[in-house]
Design a protein around this motif. Sequence first.
Motif, PDB file in Angstrom:
ATOM      1  N   MET A  55       0.728  -1.088   0.031  1.00 33.72           N
ATOM      2  CA  MET A  55       0.077   0.059  -0.168  1.00 33.72           C
ATOM      3  C   MET A  55       0.932   1.182  -0.086  1.00 33.72           C
ATOM      4  N   THR A  56       1.845   1.304  -0.959  1.00 34.00           N
ATOM      5  CA  THR A  56       2.593   2.600  -1.222  1.00 34.00           C
ATOM      6  C   THR A  56       1.564   3.629  -1.416  1.00 34.00           C
ATOM      7  N   ARG A  57       1.903   4.845  -0.809  1.00 33.99           N
ATOM      8  CA  ARG A  57       0.640   5.784  -0.906  1.00 33.99           C
ATOM      9  C   ARG A  57       1.355   7.207  -0.777  1.00 33.99           C
ATOM     10  N   LEU A  58       0.547   8.243  -1.444  1.00 34.90           N
ATOM     11  CA  LEU A  58       1.152   9.382  -1.740  1.00 34.90           C
ATOM     12  C   LEU A  58       0.036  10.347  -1.820  1.00 34.90           C
ATOM     13  N   ALA A  59      -0.105  11.528  -0.860  1.00 35.87           N
ATOM     14  CA  ALA A  59      -1.294  12.500  -1.136  1.00 35.87           C
ATOM     15  C   ALA A  59      -0.626  13.746  -1.561  1.00 35.87           C
ATOM     16  N   LEU A  60      -1.367  14.061  -2.792  1.00 41.52           N
ATOM     17  CA  LEU A  60      -1.306  15.129  -3.874  1.00 41.52           C
ATOM     18  C   LEU A  60      -2.060  16.426  -3.291  1.00 41.52           C
ATOM     19  N   ALA A  61      -1.764  17.543  -2.812  1.00 44.19           N
ATOM     20  CA  ALA A  61      -2.335  18.494  -2.487  1.00 44.19           C
ATOM     21  C   ALA A  61      -2.402  19.395  -3.788  1.00 44.19           C
ATOM     22  N   ILE A  62      -3.678  19.821  -4.238  1.00 46.29           N
ATOM     23  CA  ILE A  62      -4.032  20.335  -5.272  1.00 46.29           C
ATOM     24  C   ILE A  62      -4.418  21.730  -5.229  1.00 46.29           C
ATOM     25  N   ILE A  82      -2.603   7.134  -5.070  1.00 44.90           N
ATOM     26  CA  ILE A  82      -2.560   8.624  -4.878  1.00 44.90           C
ATOM     27  C   ILE A  82      -3.803   9.055  -4.481  1.00 44.90           C
ATOM     28  N   ILE A  83      -3.806   9.928  -3.482  1.00 49.62           N
ATOM     29  CA  ILE A  83      -5.111  10.541  -2.994  1.00 49.62           C
ATOM     30  C   ILE A  83      -4.933  12.081  -3.363  1.00 49.62           C
ATOM     31  N   GLU A  84      -5.974  12.461  -4.126  1.00 43.61           N
ATOM     32  CA  GLU A  84      -5.700  13.904  -4.547  1.00 43.61           C
ATOM     33  C   GLU A  84      -6.741  14.692  -3.735  1.00 43.61           C
ATOM     34  N   GLY A  85      -6.462  16.125  -3.323  1.00 44.60           N
ATOM     35  CA  GLY A  85      -7.396  16.662  -2.628  1.00 44.60           C
ATOM     36  C   GLY A  85      -6.824  18.240  -2.273  1.00 44.60           C
ATOM     37  N   THR A  86      -7.308  19.102  -1.722  1.00 38.60           N
ATOM     38  CA  THR A  86      -6.956  20.390  -1.482  1.00 38.60           C
ATOM     39  C   THR A  86      -6.750  20.665   0.063  1.00 38.60           C
ATOM     40  N   ALA A 124     -11.759  17.050   2.704  1.00 37.16           N
ATOM     41  CA  ALA A 124     -10.504  17.479   2.451  1.00 37.16           C
ATOM     42  C   ALA A 124      -9.278  16.583   2.813  1.00 37.16           C
ATOM     43  N   LEU A 125      -8.324  17.205   2.264  1.00 38.58           N
ATOM     44  CA  LEU A 125      -7.083  16.021   1.918  1.00 38.58           C
ATOM     45  C   LEU A 125      -6.467  15.981   3.538  1.00 38.58           C
ATOM     46  N   MET A 126      -6.200  16.870   4.398  1.00 32.63           N
ATOM     47  CA  MET A 126      -5.488  16.627   5.607  1.00 32.63           C
ATOM     48  C   MET A 126      -5.946  15.609   6.509  1.00 32.63           C
ATOM     49  N   PRO A 127      -7.561  15.644   6.662  1.00 29.90           N
ATOM     50  CA  PRO A 127      -7.799  14.375   7.601  1.00 29.90           C
ATOM     51  C   PRO A 127      -7.380  13.215   7.127  1.00 29.90           C
ATOM     52  N   LEU A 128      -7.464  12.848   5.704  1.00 25.15           N
ATOM     53  CA  LEU A 128      -7.371  11.608   4.938  1.00 25.15           C
ATOM     54  C   LEU A 128      -5.970  11.392   5.121  1.00 25.15           C
ATOM     55  N   ALA A 129      -4.898  12.224   4.918  1.00 23.73           N
ATOM     56  CA  ALA A 129      -3.409  12.052   4.907  1.00 23.73           C
ATOM     57  C   ALA A 129      -3.258  11.606   6.512  1.00 23.73           C
ATOM     58  N   GLU A 130      -3.828  12.306   7.480  1.00 16.94           N
ATOM     59  CA  GLU A 130      -3.614  11.910   8.913  1.00 16.94           C
ATOM     60  C   GLU A 130      -4.167  10.364   9.109  1.00 16.94           C
ATOM     61  N   ALA A 131      -5.151   9.969   8.669  1.00 16.93           N
ATOM     62  CA  ALA A 131      -5.850   8.870   8.865  1.00 16.93           C
ATOM     63  C   ALA A 131      -4.956   7.706   8.205  1.00 16.93           C
ATOM     64  N   LEU A 132      -4.410   7.939   7.065  1.00 14.52           N
ATOM     65  CA  LEU A 132      -3.666   6.871   6.304  1.00 14.52           C
ATOM     66  C   LEU A 132      -2.210   6.950   6.459  1.00 14.52           C
ATOM     67  N   ASP A 133      -1.768   8.051   7.508  1.00 19.25           N
ATOM     68  CA  ASP A 133      -0.375   8.354   7.544  1.00 19.25           C
ATOM     69  C   ASP A 133       0.337   8.234   6.199  1.00 19.25           C
ATOM     70  N   ALA A 134      -0.310   9.210   5.077  1.00 14.17           N
ATOM     71  CA  ALA A 134       0.451   9.372   3.888  1.00 14.17           C
ATOM     72  C   ALA A 134       1.178  10.422   3.754  1.00 14.17           C
TER      73      ALA A 134
END
Length: 458
Positions: A1-8, A84-88, A114-124
Amino acid sequence: MTRLALAIPGSGPDPAAVGIALLASMAEQGLRVQHFRSWACPIGTRAIGALTGLPGRHLDAWLMPPEVCRSVFARGSRSADLAIIEGTIETIPRPLAASSYEESCTSTCGRPGALMPLAEALDAPIVAAISCDWLRQFHLPHLPARVEAVILDGLCDRREFPDMRRMVELVLGRPVLGALPALPEVRAALQDAPRDCPLDPDCVAALVSGFRQFSDLDALRHLACSRPLPPGFETDALVPTGPRFKVAYAHDEAFGDYFPDTLETLEALGAELVEFSPLSDGDLPPGVDLVMIGCGFPDRFAEELSANACLIAALRAWVCRGRPIFAEGGGCAYLGRLMRLGDRNVPGVGVFPFDAALLPNPEPPAPVSRALIRSGLLGEAGTVLRGYHSNRWQLLPAPEPDDCPARSGYLTAEHDVCFRRNAIGSLIHLHLAAMPQLVSGFAGLGRHGQTAPLFGGP
């Protein structure tokens, strides 16, 4: 589960140009890339599937609590090399300043997910796309502490890249791992591209070519691999209980827009899935326990749907026997007594006591919260539901003299969720992964052949 959050950026085409460039570039390297939007939309886009070979999915912190986000992500990314999780994050309060999880999930412009809570939940790890317009004005945006790297977006002149990279790395202290040229004609084409069609291959090729000139794909992959999964991350909260049940779901040219993980949620709860077509089938599939009719465009096929008298009779008989139906959006409109389509009226199935009027200038689905005014499968009276309201239709009450108020009516004061016996029609798209009790209730109702209405008084 290699993962990256992309803030757009918080505005622009969906998906964003920098997201398309990153996805397509990774896919060209032979990776199976799974894309997650950070806001839910029941009417999906074909652009992502054409880019990566995997259908686009979504995570939505406004609809899903963290444990559901992790479960949905785990199921959705099992077959991928990179997610890749994409959000703002542009208008999101800083995590330390947010007074609640709710506050950190909803942007001030009203767009949830929003992206931030997802990045925190997934530790991405997060990579932020920064507009080069800001840098030309010597204005560097604030970046949350969790942002680990930067991609420059909108590079007008390749000669600007070294100076802009140096500015970001010296002032913000983050490495610049890539850049995307401005490409104004390509971006204009993306802005006007229809959501239900693949993207123009020439536009995608131009984005990939420009992105790869300035980007270190190996460094981006290394960042995506840099964090182990949190303990217990892959534990799925949706565990089948009791015997399996059978779900017939509408899927044809008129219907078929479901949240991407809805069917997986049903399977995780023990469902056997079978398709049927309201356009061409003369009966419901045999032996089913639950019928689902998702969103779609029944207005485009109204006459054909109304002419299928055999299936209409089967649906009416199903409801009269007290068997469960769950319909959303266009599926809900189809089950009403009449579809009012501008200058013409077309009969619907006649299950629910309303006429569905197609709005002339519909808005995109909007996030809403609704309080139930009756108890039933959706919850006890007073329970607050969250979902995305389909703004294509308006439900106009059209009762008949023999309608019994105890057996049919509305579940919300806004008249956008309706019931008849054990059938539910909703203009609000609900997320079943966050409501396993609803599917379990439907499953139990179907397995036990219960026919008594499950709705109480106000």
